[in-house]
Design an enzyme around this catalytic site. Structure first.
Site, PDB file in Angstrom:
ATOM      1  N   ASP A 111       0.789  -1.229   0.000  1.00 21.14           N
ATOM      2  CA  ASP A 111       0.000   0.000   0.000  1.00 21.14           C
ATOM      3  C   ASP A 111       0.822   1.281   0.000  1.00 21.14           C
ATOM      4  O   ASP A 111       0.265   2.374   0.173  1.00 21.14           O
ATOM      5  CB  ASP A 111      -0.938   0.015   1.205  1.00 21.14           C
ATOM      6  CG  ASP A 111      -2.040  -1.016   1.087  1.00 21.14           C
ATOM      7  OD1 ASP A 111      -2.699  -1.026   0.038  1.00 21.14           O
ATOM      8  OD2 ASP A 111      -2.237  -1.802   2.031  1.00 21.14           O
ATOM      9  N   ASP A 174      -6.269  -4.286  -5.687  1.00 23.87           N
ATOM     10  CA  ASP A 174      -5.941  -2.955  -5.178  1.00 23.87           C
ATOM     11  C   ASP A 174      -4.522  -2.530  -5.558  1.00 23.87           C
ATOM     12  O   ASP A 174      -4.228  -1.340  -5.721  1.00 23.87           O
ATOM     13  CB  ASP A 174      -6.059  -2.906  -3.649  1.00 23.87           C
ATOM     14  CG  ASP A 174      -7.259  -3.656  -3.100  1.00 23.87           C
ATOM     15  OD1 ASP A 174      -7.614  -4.713  -3.648  1.00 23.87           O
ATOM     16  OD2 ASP A 174      -7.830  -3.209  -2.093  1.00 23.87           O
TER      17      ASP A 174
END
Length: 405
Positions: A111, A174
């Site tokens: 992330d 993602d």
């Protein structure tokens, strides 16, 4: 499950009345809400707002290690871009700098792009601060350590996660968003290998993450030694074979961005295919339920399923950019109109938080299977909402979506 399909280029507003989008009014609303949030933030960490749960009025705060830590400073950069007020620049800088240790620490997950490009990336775009560039280049190198050349993708979770067959290699949809950091770094002083990693990840994901109808698996697990696909599963969606709304949104956004960075037509074609299947299955207000296959979403009355405004915000932002690349003028206009209709719905009383709480939007769903952040206000919904509004404003002013307003 049966879906009522719409014609590919049919504008829903011609059949079902849609609210009109007043971009400046919506942006001014965001500034006002951001001011309310800023007035109540803690002075020490954890001080980054993440969510307000359904029925609550107070933010849950997180520190820089949380995967969503970049969205509040990124939102502040967008507020600064719109207002040009130096006080917002100072706030954006302050909260961005809280994330600096991520650039120089061992990568704990994929992330880093969300965290650092949303914060320092927007800061660099708007200010040109060379310190931000240094931090971003270091972050890109840290993210690249998760790349497995035998698989061809970045490892998303370098730790045990249920159903991921650790220590095998897992990649989640993602992760496509984090490639933007690698593309940027490869063109701004970083290693050219970062570009190759990003292209490899996008290509491998395109080949393994999608079903024949272009709906996305949330996660693909690979053999870490041979690179062979073991299985496609879900983590936050309803079922392994369902279309989790935000996962499909990440695909739309990620492949649009990948085309921008590579100009490879296969990515532009693919971005349209993953967009079209999403658009075909939307409910009338263009805001998806949390999963397109979840029980209740096809009920003609009141579906017993929460919406996901965050997926709508991500998709609206992506479609605005996609509309600038598609050569077919009719289809390009369809994408732009859909995006503006989504934003108009999000800007209505049904979805804006207004007096309910200090966030921008209501009705986002984070992790329904875990009963986490269900029908809540969430920071990444707010981030992509204001990003999409700024993109819409730039397009109306005939500016590039990545330019300064």
């Amino acid at each position: 499950m049966k879906y009522i399909k719409i014609l590919p280029f049919l504008l829903l507003g011609q059949v079902h009345a849609q609210p009109k989008l007043n971009v400046d009014q919506a942006l001014t609303y965001c500034v006002d809400q951001a001011a309310k949030i800023s007035a109540t933030l803690p002075t020490t960490a954890p001080n980054l707002p993440r969510n307000i749960l359904n029925g609550k009025t107070q933010w849950k705060y997180i520190d820089y290690k949380d995967w969503t830590s970049g969205f509040w400073p990124g939102t502040l950069w967008y507020v600064y871009e719109y207002t040009k007020d130096p006080k917002w620049r100072a706030k954006a800088d302050s909260f961005s700098r809280e994330l600096t240790p991520l650039a120089y620490s061992k990568a704990i997950d994929h992330d880093l792009g969300f965290q650092m490009y949303c914060s320092f990336g927007n800061g660099l775009r708007l200010t040109g601060n060379p310190d931000y560039k240094k931090i971003l280049l270091a972050t890109a190198d840290t993210l690249a350590t998760l790349f497995n050349p035998k698989v061809g993708t970045i490892l998303s979770w370098p730790r045990p996660v249920p159903n991921m067959e650790w220590p095998q290699h897992n990649t989640i949809m993602d992760n496509m968003i984090n490639l933007e950091l690698l593309f940027w770094a490869s063109k701004n002083g970083g290693s050219k290998k970062l570009y190759d990693i990003a292209v490899s990840h996008a290509t491998t994901t395109m080949n393994n993450h999608f079903r024949p109808d272009y709906t996305s698996y949330h996660v693909v697990v690979y053999d870490k030694e041979t690179g062979k696909k073991i299985k496609g599963v879900t983590h936050q969606g309803y079922a392994d074979n369902s279309m989790w709304a935000r996962g499909q949104s990440w695909a739309i956004y990620g492949y649009t961005m990948t085309y921008r960075e590579t100009k490879d037509p296969k990515f532009l074609e693919f971005a349209q295919k993953v967009s079209d299947v999403y658009l075909e299955r939307l409910p009338h207000d263009l805001i998806p339920y949390w999963d397109f296959s979840a029980p209740g979403v096809d009920s003609p009355d009141r579906p017993n399923a929460p919406k996901d405004a965050s997926a709508a915000a991500v998709t609206a932002s992506a479609l605005l950019e996609l509309s600038t690349f598609v050569l077919d003028k009719t289809k390009a206009q369809m994408y732009r109109t859909k995006a503006e209709q989504m934003l108009a719905t999000l800007s209505s009383a049904a979805y804006q938080s207004r007096s309910v709480n200090d966030a921008f939007l209501l009705h986002s769903t984070g992790h329904k299977p875990n009963n986490s952040e269900v029908d809540a206000s969430i920071n990444y919904a707010d981030y992509y909402y204001i990003e999409a509004l700024l993109r819409a404003k730039k397009l109306r002013e005939e500016k590039g979506i990545l330019s300064k307003l």
